[in-house]
Scaffold this motif. Sequence first.
Motif, mmCIF file in Angstrom:
data_model
loop_
_atom_site.group_PDB
_atom_site.id
_atom_site.type_symbol
_atom_site.label_atom_id
_atom_site.label_comp_id
_atom_site.label_asym_id
_atom_site.label_seq_id
_atom_site.Cartn_x
_atom_site.Cartn_y
_atom_site.Cartn_z
ATOM 1 N N SER A 95 3.704 21.219 30.005
ATOM 2 C CA SER A 95 2.812 20.062 30.090
ATOM 3 C C SER A 95 3.542 18.783 29.707
ATOM 4 O O SER A 95 3.409 17.749 30.371
ATOM 5 C CB SER A 95 1.595 20.263 29.171
ATOM 6 N N GLN B 137 4.424 15.596 32.133
ATOM 7 C CA GLN B 137 3.966 14.255 31.769
ATOM 8 C C GLN B 137 5.066 13.223 31.963
ATOM 9 O O GLN B 137 4.806 12.055 32.241
ATOM 10 C CB GLN B 137 3.472 14.247 30.326
ATOM 11 N N GLU C 23 -0.433 15.066 34.697
ATOM 12 C CA GLU C 23 -1.126 15.501 33.481
ATOM 13 C C GLU C 23 -2.227 16.482 33.838
ATOM 14 O O GLU C 23 -3.036 16.248 34.739
ATOM 15 C CB GLU C 23 -1.719 14.293 32.744
ATOM 16 N N PRO D 271 -5.732 18.471 33.352
ATOM 17 C CA PRO D 271 -7.023 18.127 32.726
ATOM 18 C C PRO D 271 -7.145 18.768 31.346
ATOM 19 O O PRO D 271 -6.712 19.905 31.135
ATOM 20 C CB PRO D 271 -8.049 18.717 33.705
ATOM 21 N N LYS D 272 -7.748 18.037 30.421
ATOM 22 C CA LYS D 272 -7.816 18.497 29.036
ATOM 23 C C LYS D 272 -8.508 19.851 28.894
ATOM 24 O O LYS D 272 -8.138 20.666 28.045
ATOM 25 C CB LYS D 272 -8.544 17.458 28.178
ATOM 26 N N ILE D 273 -9.502 20.132 29.731
ATOM 27 C CA ILE D 273 -10.240 21.390 29.597
ATOM 28 C C ILE D 273 -9.337 22.604 29.826
ATOM 29 O O ILE D 273 -9.651 23.712 29.391
ATOM 30 C CB ILE D 273 -11.455 21.449 30.556
ATOM 31 N N SER E 89 -6.065 22.692 28.856
ATOM 32 C CA SER E 89 -4.837 22.445 28.088
ATOM 33 C C SER E 89 -4.765 23.161 26.745
ATOM 34 O O SER E 89 -3.809 22.981 25.993
ATOM 35 C CB SER E 89 -4.684 20.934 27.840
ATOM 36 N N HIS F 67 -13.444 20.539 20.787
ATOM 37 C CA HIS F 67 -12.322 19.637 21.032
ATOM 38 C C HIS F 67 -12.031 19.469 22.531
ATOM 39 O O HIS F 67 -10.983 18.964 22.918
ATOM 40 C CB HIS F 67 -11.062 20.153 20.324
ATOM 41 N N GLY F 68 -12.942 19.945 23.361
ATOM 42 C CA GLY F 68 -12.835 19.689 24.795
ATOM 43 C C GLY F 68 -11.893 20.597 25.557
ATOM 44 O O GLY F 68 -11.548 20.289 26.705
ATOM 45 N N THR F 69 -11.454 21.709 24.970
ATOM 46 C CA THR F 69 -10.567 22.633 25.691
ATOM 47 C C THR F 69 -11.278 23.986 25.891
ATOM 48 O O THR F 69 -11.994 24.453 24.994
ATOM 49 C CB THR F 69 -9.244 22.867 24.937
ATOM 50 N N ASN G 5 -6.251 27.727 28.250
ATOM 51 C CA ASN G 5 -4.854 27.296 28.339
ATOM 52 C C ASN G 5 -4.311 27.819 29.671
ATOM 53 O O ASN G 5 -3.760 28.911 29.757
ATOM 54 C CB ASN G 5 -4.048 27.856 27.167
#
Length: 461
Positions: free
Chosen positions: A132, A136, A141, A143-145, A147, A154-156, A159
């Motif tokens: 990742s 970058q 990048e 998406p946070k979900i 990551s 915390h929005g994940t 992985n």
Amino acid sequence: MSVWEKMLKKQSLDKYLAKDKQFVKSMNAFDLMSLGIGAVIGTGIFILPGTVAALKAGPAIVLSFVVAAIVCSIAAMCYAEFSSAMPIAGSAYSYGNVVFGEFTGWVLGWALILEYMLAVAAVSTGFSAYLSSFLQGFGLEIPKIFSGPFDPAHGTYLNLFAVLIVWLITWMLSHGMKESVRINNVMVIVKITIIVIFLLVGAFYVKPANWHPFLPFGVKGIFKGASTVFFAYLGFDAVSSSAAEVKNPQRNMPIGIIGTLIVATILYILVSAVLTGMVSYKDLNVANPVTYALQKVGQNWVAGIISIGALAGMFTMMITMIYSSSRLVYSIGRDGLLPKFLGQLQSKTHLPQHSLILVTIIISILGGLIPLDELTNLVNIGTLIAFTFISIGIIPLRRHKEIKNTGFKVPLSPVLPIISAIFCIGLMAILPAETWIASLIWFAIGLLIYFTYGIHHENIS
């Protein structure tokens, strides 16, 4: 037959050899060393020499690696003798079944399942983070979900890269060992090339004054450093899982296992020497000391290449451990201690596809959904338990009437094997309390499976 008699029942080596003869013998000594180096040399070579030098050993970190290598080499020689005497799949699990009996074999197998799968899951998350970061740099990048592990607060939720890389390696392994070994060999060469580039570039910036004082933490610092860097060598034992797929195992297995340690030791020592010569050891307690040292001397381009080396290092480690995990689960299924379909080889490819898929599913769940920060020390305890039994096991192995080993033998036996076992027990004793608690839970689960399923379905005789 009583429960106690079943627990002590030993497998016949001849029956294991007969069951494993369907494997294709395609690997040579170079392939084995490549698998071993792939497992042992990971991102740790770019981190451990710096952080341990800063906190425990100073420039004498080079001697810490020597001490750790000497101790580790004794355990390696024990593995080499076992794999030479018993060229069968399953590593310490199968060795334990033949020499100690069914229950000890199960405990060792359960310990190795913990080591291999948890190690891959942890490294897959590291690979995801490196990849990742690397992407970058090109403006890409994820998406946070996708990551991180499942953590809605915390929005994940997944992985994604950790899962994808594991399945990519599984797809590669499912197409046969010859092709997989070829890819692994190329990646290992890439990794070693990048390490050599660092050594060649870094050598021009070495200042001998940075090596003084050589022993800032005293002689104790050498041994404190050795107790930490010992774990950098773990992984060579996975090579013994491949014994059933090796040409001339009596010759090639010892070369692969011991050769892995020799090459790894040389690389660790050289990186440590150059790194502590480039900058003061006091400045190396950073997240990525090799990159830091290169940036400090203005060699940012090499620092970028190091990231590729780190990715290659993690990739080859995962290849070796996923491969070893599948052979281990196959071996336990072969004996009926786990469902027998796991012990079947596919007729077309002669590979344990069922065990490979199961292993991959478990690793994907661990790496993709579960935070592993607090569990990685369990890898060490699983390895050390296996090392202890394999070291002690040399004594009954030599006395086993059915086993005639014409290959490698540990010198100064039983003194060296006993020393190896004592040291492994000592290292286990210094592991954190939470590691012991988690491991006791893991082995309690293993005992439950053994006494409710394994002991009633085993076909060891």
